[in-house]
Every structure is written in structure tokens, then in C-alpha cells.
Write a protein that holds these residues in place. Structure first.
Motif, PDB file in Angstrom:
ATOM      1  N   LEU A 180     -13.051   0.666   0.070  1.00 58.57           N
ATOM      2  CA  LEU A 180     -11.592   0.740   0.100  1.00 58.57           C
ATOM      3  C   LEU A 180     -11.052   0.293   1.449  1.00 58.57           C
ATOM      4  O   LEU A 180     -10.085  -0.485   1.521  1.00 58.57           O
ATOM      5  CB  LEU A 180     -11.148   2.181  -0.197  1.00 58.57           C
ATOM      6  N   MET A 181     -11.682   0.738   2.522  1.00 57.43           N
ATOM      7  CA  MET A 181     -11.240   0.332   3.856  1.00 57.43           C
ATOM      8  C   MET A 181     -11.473  -1.163   4.062  1.00 57.43           C
ATOM      9  O   MET A 181     -10.623  -1.857   4.650  1.00 57.43           O
ATOM     10  CB  MET A 181     -11.984   1.148   4.923  1.00 57.43           C
ATOM     11  N   LEU A 190       0.791  -1.224   0.000  1.00 50.70           N
ATOM     12  CA  LEU A 190       0.000   0.000   0.000  1.00 50.70           C
ATOM     13  C   LEU A 190       0.824   1.275   0.000  1.00 50.70           C
ATOM     14  O   LEU A 190       0.464   2.246  -0.665  1.00 50.70           O
ATOM     15  CB  LEU A 190      -0.913   0.002   1.246  1.00 50.70           C
ATOM     16  N   GLU A 230     -15.204   4.890  -0.012  1.00 52.72           N
ATOM     17  CA  GLU A 230     -14.253   4.856   1.101  1.00 52.72           C
ATOM     18  C   GLU A 230     -14.438   3.605   1.940  1.00 52.72           C
ATOM     19  O   GLU A 230     -13.451   2.990   2.381  1.00 52.72           O
ATOM     20  CB  GLU A 230     -14.445   6.102   1.971  1.00 52.72           C
ATOM     21  N   VAL A 273      -4.103   6.295  -4.438  1.00 49.51           N
ATOM     22  CA  VAL A 273      -5.262   6.150  -3.557  1.00 49.51           C
ATOM     23  C   VAL A 273      -5.887   7.496  -3.231  1.00 49.51           C
ATOM     24  O   VAL A 273      -7.108   7.681  -3.357  1.00 49.51           O
ATOM     25  CB  VAL A 273      -4.865   5.408  -2.269  1.00 49.51           C
ATOM     26  N   LEU A 326      -4.477   4.234   5.634  1.00 47.70           N
ATOM     27  CA  LEU A 326      -5.721   4.478   4.902  1.00 47.70           C
ATOM     28  C   LEU A 326      -6.585   5.521   5.614  1.00 47.70           C
ATOM     29  O   LEU A 326      -7.155   6.421   4.979  1.00 47.70           O
ATOM     30  CB  LEU A 326      -6.496   3.173   4.752  1.00 47.70           C
ATOM     31  N   GLY A 361      -8.835  -2.973   2.168  1.00 47.44           N
ATOM     32  CA  GLY A 361      -7.562  -2.789   2.842  1.00 47.44           C
ATOM     33  C   GLY A 361      -7.427  -3.668   4.071  1.00 47.44           C
ATOM     34  O   GLY A 361      -6.389  -4.311   4.281  1.00 47.44           O
ATOM     35  N   GLY A 380      -1.094  -0.274   8.007  1.00 45.41           N
ATOM     36  CA  GLY A 380      -1.859  -0.099   6.778  1.00 45.41           C
ATOM     37  C   GLY A 380      -3.214   0.537   7.007  1.00 45.41           C
ATOM     38  O   GLY A 380      -3.607   1.471   6.292  1.00 45.41           O
ATOM     39  N   VAL A 381      -3.954   0.057   8.008  1.00 48.77           N
ATOM     40  CA  VAL A 381      -5.267   0.634   8.309  1.00 48.77           C
ATOM     41  C   VAL A 381      -5.103   2.088   8.741  1.00 48.77           C
ATOM     42  O   VAL A 381      -5.881   2.972   8.327  1.00 48.77           O
ATOM     43  CB  VAL A 381      -5.979  -0.191   9.402  1.00 48.77           C
ATOM     44  N   LEU A 436      -0.068   4.968  -2.060  1.00 48.35           N
ATOM     45  CA  LEU A 436      -1.043   5.675  -1.243  1.00 48.35           C
ATOM     46  C   LEU A 436      -1.243   7.104  -1.724  1.00 48.35           C
ATOM     47  O   LEU A 436      -2.360   7.538  -2.014  1.00 48.35           O
ATOM     48  CB  LEU A 436      -0.605   5.664   0.226  1.00 48.35           C
ATOM     49  N   ALA A 442      -5.112   8.884   5.034  1.00 44.31           N
ATOM     50  CA  ALA A 442      -5.361   9.370   3.677  1.00 44.31           C
ATOM     51  C   ALA A 442      -6.774   9.946   3.553  1.00 44.31           C
ATOM     52  O   ALA A 442      -6.978  11.016   2.959  1.00 44.31           O
ATOM     53  CB  ALA A 442      -5.163   8.234   2.675  1.00 44.31           C
ATOM     54  N   ILE A 443      -7.757   9.248   4.105  1.00 43.50           N
ATOM     55  CA  ILE A 443      -9.135   9.749   4.046  1.00 43.50           C
ATOM     56  C   ILE A 443      -9.260  11.042   4.839  1.00 43.50           C
ATOM     57  O   ILE A 443      -9.942  11.989   4.419  1.00 43.50           O
ATOM     58  CB  ILE A 443     -10.114   8.681   4.573  1.00 43.50           C
TER      59      ILE A 443
END
Length: 534
Positions: free
Chosen positions: A87-88, A57, A84, A65, A144, A91, A140-141, A61, A147-148
Motif C-alpha cells: 500500500l505504501m 487519497l 502495508e 483504507v 498513509l 501510494g 499523501g505519504v 482514507l 493511517a497505519i
């Protein structure tokens, strides 16, 4: 405007506090584990989760992403909420699967990054890796979630969450040091319960960081609702768009694999001159770049991108030249002073607890070599943004491949001809040469793309900055010589060196740069003087 300034202030403050707590964490880490075999075992075990995250990822990202989320927020009827959530969901599923597989394959993964290690050290490293690999899912979570949050103009949590991780880690390492004592730096004496504290405690710090981000995301209106209609998540489209980025990550990780194996072998033959020395010196080397250059690079890219979209190549050239001179006005003296005072920095930070002061001094020698790379490395990163402004992700990959090839070749040469104690210093020099060569190639190609890059203006500015930095270097050398003549290099003497040689050296550089009328330095001095005068 006030909103942008507030966001910038939050990010800058979070970055600075994160860096400071990160270095406290590094100092406590080396004090608890030393920089010899136990430190190397932890360094290798702890880097693998982040390598795996980059593959899955991390590399795509920001390049794929985030733009995809922004696009869906603008075009989807629900503002991109369902996208979203898909995507989550994807992920989480992918990261959990990767984590389970990685834990099962901990031993062969460790084998990839070690060379000629004894069985006891391998067992300690594998045990630590099994505790540390679950970090993959939480890193990773959290990434993400960050990023959101960024797409919703929520910058505070992504900048400040690493600070909590650092605080947790400092507490865990202090507990480990108290519990294990001198045995905590000895792979033959460390106990299973000590490894449990160290491994689970490290993972706990990442869990805390992830929870902060998820709570902040919930407060921003996101609801974690599993969605399994993953065909609408556009994963194939993202994979295609991120193929060049993935290739770039693969190439750089190949170089890192070679570096780690060579450093592992060197550290086995010369304890204290292995992976820990390399990683700690590299982290210190990155500090000036992270504080000075990253903010300029972040601001440059959108402005150059808009100029490219408008067909205004003159503004692209001017923006690039201005950014280079501004960054170099502080990185030039920083690099020169690192080359002189590197050992003083590392003796002050790492000569504590279970670490041998001689090993702390060695980290400083590696840092001195990295000081040569500071300006070329930063200039290379600035040049890459020229290609990104034109929407070109292919050329940076090809240049990066050349960089990696040069670094690998020189790294093998260093391993073949240098005594084990000097191999890691050779690896640092290999990286320096690779970035000098990469910068030369990138400059030529970027100048062709932009119709020139004001090379004469940039070269003239850099030359004047290096001339202004010479008195600072002479002063630092003088302080170093006098202090070493009077006494051994202890943490107290190192602090004196840094205050006198580093602090006064930087003041001397600013004074000479002002006299030479280097405009970027004048602007910085004027800004600081204005703030102090308020």
C-alpha cells in the motif's frame, strides 16, 4: 480504559495545540502577505495540492483504507505487514507521478480557480504553485503513515506532527516578512527570491510533518520495503468500495471550484474581499466545531454502529439526541457570539503587518455570516453519522449533491446581484442556507431510517439554549456599541470587546442555562468546577 483515556488526552492536547499554532500561523500569514491580491494568490496556489490529495487519497482514507488495513492485520499470516508495504509503495508511486504531472500543469490548474486576474498576479500564483505542488506527495505519504499508526493505536504523532508544520511555517513567514517588507504584499513588487522563500518554506513545513510521521511509523515496527506485486494490494477493491466517497469528494470540490472562482473575481474588483477573506473566516468558523463537535462525533459513531448491529434502534435515537444536545449546548452561544463579535475577533488577529485594518474588519463581517451556519453545519455532520452507522454511504452523497446544488445556485445569484465588496459575504450566506436545507432533508431521511430521532426532545433543548443565549448576545451588543462609541476598533479595543462581551457573555449564558436547568450545560459546569476544585 486507562489506555483509551490516555489516547484521548493525547489527541485532545495535540488538536488544541495544533489549532492554536495554526491560528498564529494564519495571523502571521496575513500580516506578511495581506488579505488582498498577494494573499489571494498564495491562498489559491496553496489549496491546489490539498485538492489533488483529496481526489487521490484523502476522501477514501478513513472510509476504505483504514478498514482494509485493520482487516489485513487480523487475517494475513504476517499481521498485514506485506499489505502495508504494498500500500505504501503504491501510494508513493502514485503520489510522485501525480506531483510531477501537477507541476507540469501548474498554469492550467491555476486557471481553473482564478477569474479575470491580471497577468502579473497569474504569474506570481503559478510560480508559487510550482513550489507548493510537491506538497501533494508529502501530504499523501504522511497521511498513509498516519493511517497505519492509528491502526496500531499510535495517536501521538498524527496529532502533533501538524504542530511542527505550523512552527516551521511561522518561522518561514516571519523570515519572508522581514526580507520582503511591504513589497511582500504587492504582486507587482514581490521578488523572485521572496517567492522562493515563501514557496519552498511552505513545502518544507509539510516535509517536516511527513518525516515525523515516517520516523514514528518506523519506531512502531513498520519497515519501508518497496513491494511491486501491487495486484495483491487490493487497489481495485478499494477503488470500488470508495466510489461513493470519491463521488462525494468530486461534488464538494465542484462547489469549492465555483466558490473560489467567484471569490477570485470579487477580490480582483474589491481587493481584500476575495479568497483570503473567505478562507480565513471559514477557518475561524471551523474552530468551535473542531474543538467541541468533532470529539463528540468521533465517540458517537462506534456506539451507534454497535447499536445498529445489535438491532437496538432505541439506543441509536438516544445516542444521537444526547450528542446533538451536548454539542449544541456550547455551539449555540458560540454561534450567537460570533454573529455579534466577529469583527472584534478578526481585527485582533489580522490587523498587523502588511494587512489593511479595513480588510481585517471585512473578514470579521464574513465571519458574522458564518456564525449563522455553525449549528446547522454541526447538526448536519452529526446526521451523516447516523447513515454511516447503518453502513449507508450512498445517501450522504445524494444529500451532499443537493447541498452543493443549492450553494452553487445561491453563489451565482450573489455574484450577479451583489456589489463586489459584498460577494464573499453572500458566499458565506449561500453556504449557510445550503446546510440549513441539507439538515432538514438529512433529518427526515435519517429519522425514517432510525424510526425517529427524538425530534421533539432535540427541538425543545435547542429552543431553551437559544433563549439562554439571548442575554449573552444583548451583553455583547452593548459592549460592542459602547466600545465603538468611545473609540475606533483597534486591536486593543477588540481585545476588550472579546474579554467583556465574549467572556462575560459566555458566563452569562452558562448562568441562565443553569437557572433554566438545561442538563447538558449543568454537566459541563459541574465537570469544570470539579476539575478546578481539585
Amino acid at each position: 480504559m486507562s489506555r483509551v483515556l490516555r489516547a484521548s488526552a493525547i489527541m485532545a492536547a495535540g488538536t488544541m495545540v495544533s489549532r492554536v499554532t495554526g491560528f498564529v500561523r494564519s495571523a502571521v500569514l496575513v500580516a506578511a502577505l495581506g488579505s488582498a491580491q498577494m494573499g489571494d494568490a498564495y491562498t489559491v496556489a496553496n489549496m491546489i495540492p490539498f485538492i489533488l490529495f483529496d481526489y487521490l487519497l484523502g476522501g477514501v482514507l478513513s472510509s476504505v483504507v483504514v478498514p482494509s488495513i485493520v482487516r489485513r492485520q487480523k487475517t494475513d499470516p504476517d499481521g498485514g505487514r506485506a499489505y502495508e508495504q504494498r500500500l505504501m509503495t503504491a501510494g508513493v508511486l502514485g503520489l510522485v507521478a501525480l506531483t510531477v504531472i501537477a507541476v507540469l500543469l501548474a498554469r492550467p490548474l491555476i486557471g481553473l480557480y482564478t477569474h479575470d486576474w491580471g497577468q502579473e498576479r497569474i504569474e506570481v500564483t503559478v510560480t508559487l504553485a510550482r513550489y507548493l505542488l510537491p506538497q501533494v506527495a508529502f501530504v499523501g505519504v504522511g497521511a498513509l503513515a498516519g493511517a497505519i499508526l492509528n491502526t496500531r493505536d499510535r495517536f501521538a504523532a498524527p496529532m502533533w506532527a501538524p504542530v511542527l508544520n505550523n512552527i516551521v511555517m511561522i518561522a518561514v513567514l516571519a523570515l519572508y516578512y522581514v526580507k520582503a517588507g511591504p513589497a511582500g504584499a504587492d504582486v507587482t513588487a514581490v521578488s523572485g527570491s521572496d517567492l522562493t522563500v515563501l514557496g519552498l518554506g511552505t513545502t518544507l513545513g509539510i516535509v517536516a510533518q511527513c518525516l515525523v510521521l515516517m520516523i514514528s511509523l518506523h519506531r512502531a515496527g513498520f519497515r519501508l520495503v518497496p513491494r511491486f506485486d501491487l495486484r495483491q494490494a487490493g487497489l481495485g477493491e478499494m477503488a470500488k468500495a470508495g466510489s461513493w466517497t470519491f463521488l462525494y469528494v468530486t461534488i464538494t470540490q465542484l462547489g469549492f471550484l465555483v466558490t473560489t472562482n467567484i471569490a477570485s473575481a470579487a477580490g480582483d474588483k474589491a481587493p481584500g474581499a476575495g479568497n483570503t477573506a473567505y478562507s480565513q473566516a471559514f477557518q475561524l468558523f471551523q474552530l468551535p466545531y473542531g474543538i467541541i463537535a468533532v470529539s463528540v462525533i468521533t465517540a458517537m459513531l462506534p456506539r451507534m454502529s454497535r447499536s445498529v448491529a445489535e438491532g437496538d434502534l432505541t439506543s441509536v435515537r438516544d445516542e444521537f439526541a444526547s450528542g446533538v444536545r451536548l454539542v449544541a449546548s456550547l455551539l449555540v452561544p458560540a454561534g450567537v457570539l460570533l454573529m455579534v463579535l466577529g469583527p472584534a475577533v478578526t481585527v485582533l488577529i489580522y490587523s498587523w503587518g502588511n494587512n489593511d485594518p479595513a480588510n481585517a474588519l471585512y473578514i470579521g463581517s464574513v465571519l458574522q455570516v458564518f456564525g449563522l451556519a455553525l449549528v446547522p453545519f454541526s447538526l448536519f455532520q452529526l446526521l451523516l453519522r447516523v447513515f454511516y452507522a447503518f453502513g449507508d454511504t450512498r445517501t450522504p452523497v445524494l444529500i451532499g449533491a443537493g447541498n452543493t446544488a443549492v450553494s452553487i445556485a445561491l453563489s451565482f445569484l450573489a455574484a450577479a446581484v451583489l456589489p463586489p465588496r459584498y460577494v464573499v459575504m453572500g458566499l458565506a450566506f449561500a453556504l449557510t442556507v445550503s446546510y440549513v436545507a441539507g439538515t432538514a432533508v438529512a433529518w427526515r431521511l435519517a429519522a425514517r431510517r432510525a424510526g425517529g430521532l427524538n425530534g421533539r426532545v432535540v427541538a425543545a433543548g435547542l429552543s431553551r439554549m437559544y433563549i439562554a443565549a439571548l442575554p449573552a448576545a444583548a451583553l455583547a451588543l452593548g459592549v460592542l456599541w459602547i466600545t465603538r462609541e468611545l473609540a475606533d476598533l483597534t486591536p486593543f479595543n477588540a481585545a476588550i470587546m472579546l474579554a467583556a462581551g465574549g467572556g462575560l457573555g459566555m458566563v452569562l449564558y452558562l448562568a441562565f442555562a443553569q437557572r433554566m436547568r438545561i442538563p447538558e450545560v449543568g454537566s459541563i459546569v459541574g465537570m469544570v468546577a470539579g476539575r478546578v476544585g481539585r
